[in-house]
Structure formats: C-alpha cells, structure tokens
Design a protein around this motif. Sequence first.
Motif, short mmCIF file in Angstrom:
data_model
loop_
_atom_site.label_atom_id
_atom_site.label_comp_id
_atom_site.label_asym_id
_atom_site.label_seq_id
_atom_site.Cartn_x
_atom_site.Cartn_y
_atom_site.Cartn_z
N GLY A 166 38.47 -8.97 24.53
CA GLY A 166 39.60 -9.75 24.04
C GLY A 166 39.33 -11.21 23.79
N GLN A 167 38.13 -11.69 24.13
CA GLN A 167 37.80 -13.10 23.93
C GLN A 167 36.94 -13.26 22.68
N PRO A 168 37.19 -14.30 21.88
CA PRO A 168 36.39 -14.49 20.67
C PRO A 168 34.90 -14.53 20.96
N LEU A 169 34.13 -13.90 20.10
CA LEU A 169 32.68 -13.80 20.29
C LEU A 169 31.99 -14.42 19.09
N ARG A 170 31.14 -15.41 19.36
CA ARG A 170 30.34 -16.04 18.31
C ARG A 170 28.91 -16.12 18.78
N ARG A 171 28.00 -15.63 17.98
CA ARG A 171 26.59 -15.63 18.35
C ARG A 171 26.10 -17.06 18.56
N PRO A 172 25.49 -17.37 19.73
CA PRO A 172 24.97 -18.72 19.95
C PRO A 172 23.80 -19.01 19.01
N PRO A 173 23.57 -20.27 18.65
CA PRO A 173 22.47 -20.61 17.74
C PRO A 173 21.11 -20.22 18.32
N ALA A 194 24.74 -9.68 19.05
CA ALA A 194 25.97 -10.47 18.90
C ALA A 194 26.15 -11.49 20.01
N VAL A 195 25.71 -11.16 21.23
CA VAL A 195 25.94 -12.08 22.35
C VAL A 195 24.77 -13.04 22.59
N GLY A 196 23.62 -12.81 21.92
CA GLY A 196 22.50 -13.73 22.06
C GLY A 196 21.35 -13.25 22.91
N ASP A 197 21.35 -11.97 23.31
CA ASP A 197 20.26 -11.45 24.14
C ASP A 197 19.08 -10.95 23.31
N LEU A 198 19.30 -10.67 22.04
CA LEU A 198 18.24 -10.28 21.11
C LEU A 198 18.37 -11.11 19.85
N GLU A 199 17.24 -11.31 19.17
CA GLU A 199 17.27 -12.01 17.88
C GLU A 199 17.27 -11.05 16.69
N PHE A 200 16.72 -9.84 16.87
CA PHE A 200 16.68 -8.92 15.74
C PHE A 200 16.50 -7.49 16.22
N GLU A 251 30.43 -10.34 11.93
CA GLU A 251 31.60 -11.16 12.25
C GLU A 251 31.30 -12.17 13.36
N ALA A 252 30.24 -11.92 14.13
CA ALA A 252 29.82 -12.89 15.16
C ALA A 252 28.86 -13.94 14.60
N GLY A 253 28.52 -13.83 13.31
CA GLY A 253 27.66 -14.83 12.68
C GLY A 253 26.29 -14.33 12.28
N GLY A 254 25.99 -13.06 12.54
CA GLY A 254 24.69 -12.52 12.23
C GLY A 254 24.63 -11.84 10.88
N LEU A 274 17.12 -0.82 8.04
CA LEU A 274 18.21 -1.77 8.22
C LEU A 274 17.75 -2.82 9.22
N LEU A 275 17.79 -4.07 8.79
CA LEU A 275 17.37 -5.17 9.65
C LEU A 275 18.60 -5.95 10.08
N VAL A 276 18.79 -6.04 11.38
CA VAL A 276 19.91 -6.75 11.97
C VAL A 276 19.36 -8.01 12.63
N ALA A 277 19.98 -9.15 12.39
CA ALA A 277 19.43 -10.40 12.90
C ALA A 277 20.52 -11.37 13.30
N ALA A 278 20.12 -12.35 14.11
CA ALA A 278 21.06 -13.31 14.68
C ALA A 278 21.71 -14.20 13.63
N ASP A 279 20.98 -14.54 12.57
CA ASP A 279 21.53 -15.39 11.52
C ASP A 279 20.68 -15.20 10.26
N PRO A 280 21.10 -15.76 9.12
CA PRO A 280 20.34 -15.54 7.89
C PRO A 280 18.91 -16.03 7.95
N ALA A 281 18.65 -17.15 8.61
CA ALA A 281 17.29 -17.68 8.68
C ALA A 281 16.38 -16.74 9.48
#
Length: 265
Positions: A139-146, A196-202, A222-225, A246-253
């Motif tokens: 229930g709490q907003p989730l945003r991937r840390p940088p 999504a929570v920052g424990d993995l990068e990809f 939706e968390a920024g990845g 399918l490649l899943v990653a923390a952010d576009p970079a």
Amino acid sequence: MEKVAEILAEASAEAVEPRFRALADGEVMEKAPGEVVTVADREAEVIISRRLRELLPVPVVGEEAVSADPALARALLDEPAAWLVDPVDGTANFAGGRPDYAVMASLVRSGRTVASWIWQPVTGTAYAAELGSGAWRNGQPLRRPPVTDPSEKWRGFLKSRFLDPAEHRRLRSAATVLGPTATGLGSAGIEYPLVAVGDLEFILYWRTLPWDHSPGSLLVTEAGGVSAHLDGSPYRPTPPGGPDGLLVAADPAVWEQVHAVLTSR
C-alpha cells in the motif's frame, strides 16, 4: 486495485498456503517435461478466475486453463480486455517446500498490461501497479532508488535455462564484466520485485510466458525501471510462442549498458 489484492490473498489462504510443505502423495503432477503442477495451482486458479469475472466479466487467461486449452490465450490478442492469472508462480519451489513462490494476476486492455498484482504468501508482501499511476508495496508508493554503484558491482540474474548450451556459455562469459550474476530464484513473482525495490539491477529472461511477466513488468516500469525485448521493443503480454528474450533493468541507462554487454559478439 484493493479488491483484486484481496482476492489473491484470500485464494492463497484457502487453497495454497495450507498445502505448503503439506502436499499429499498424488497432489503433485507433471504437466510437461520438467514442469510440475499441484492441486493448489488448479484450485487457486478456479477460485481467482471466478472472483475476477465477478469483478469484471471478461475472459480469464489462466496458466493451468491454457495448459489444458492453448486457444484460450488468444483472448490477449482478440479481446478488448482479459485477466491474466498465475495461481502459483514458482510451482517447483512450492512443491519442494521452498518459500520463493507467489500468486499473481494482471489486467490486459488492448494488448497492454494496465494493472497488476503480486502476493508473496510466505512474507505477507503485496505488490501492485497501475499503468500511469505508479507502483506500491503493501500500500505504500514504490519508486526504484537510483543506481549509484559502478557496473562491475551490479547484481543480476541470467535466466538462460531455455537457451542452447553454446548461447548460454556466451552469455555467461559476456556477463563477467558486470557484477555478480546468478540463475535466479525460480519465481518471477519473487524476482521482479527485487529490481523494483533496488536489490537487483537487471534480469535477463529468455522464455516470456505472459502470466509470468505481465505482472512484474508493469511493477518494474511503474517503479521507474525498464522491461523490453532485446530488439528494444517494450514488453507486451502475448500468447505463448511470442518473442523470446526480455531484459528487465533498474533504469534506461542500466538497460542500455547491460544490453550492449549481453548482445556483444
């Protein structure tokens, strides 16, 4: 959003959790070579499917129903809206008494995932995401840390089980310039939230069954990845047999850098 989360948790409490580490003889079957199904999968899917139809009367594409009738998955392409259900994601873990399993659902409209839910029974953790509105954990907003670590310290999974041996070896070799990689935890419903929570990068997945990837892909984006195929096209839920890789990653970079490493020859 809250009602679907309740449906998953209640179905899990009724049909799944009482059987964790308590499956009787004959309650685990092989549905395909190397893939098992349990009575918990089948019973939970029936409960979830019925209640989702009561909430929104559109077709339900459930993993176990499609196993019996593959044509049902065409609803993802042919119908304006459809539910996707994975009653026990990580069935091999569940059947083996390992805690890495989840209960998942998503809503697909016009070929795009617009809402998704992941329930992790063992930890009592609920994830949800809505297209354009964000992601939530309990229930709490989730945003991937940088991402601040250099690439040689990035953490990732290479899910290469369905690759031919030569390509598997090439990927493992290429990934050595990145940080520590592992083969995963056997459940997309456990793995996607780690990005999504920052424990993995990809994570690199090869096979992309829709019930496995629709919920987590929306959560991560939706968390920024990013969740995109190796040709750069964004993930869309399609019937089995769709594009692999399918490649899943923390952010576009991070996506671009990992993609460059893994596709180098």
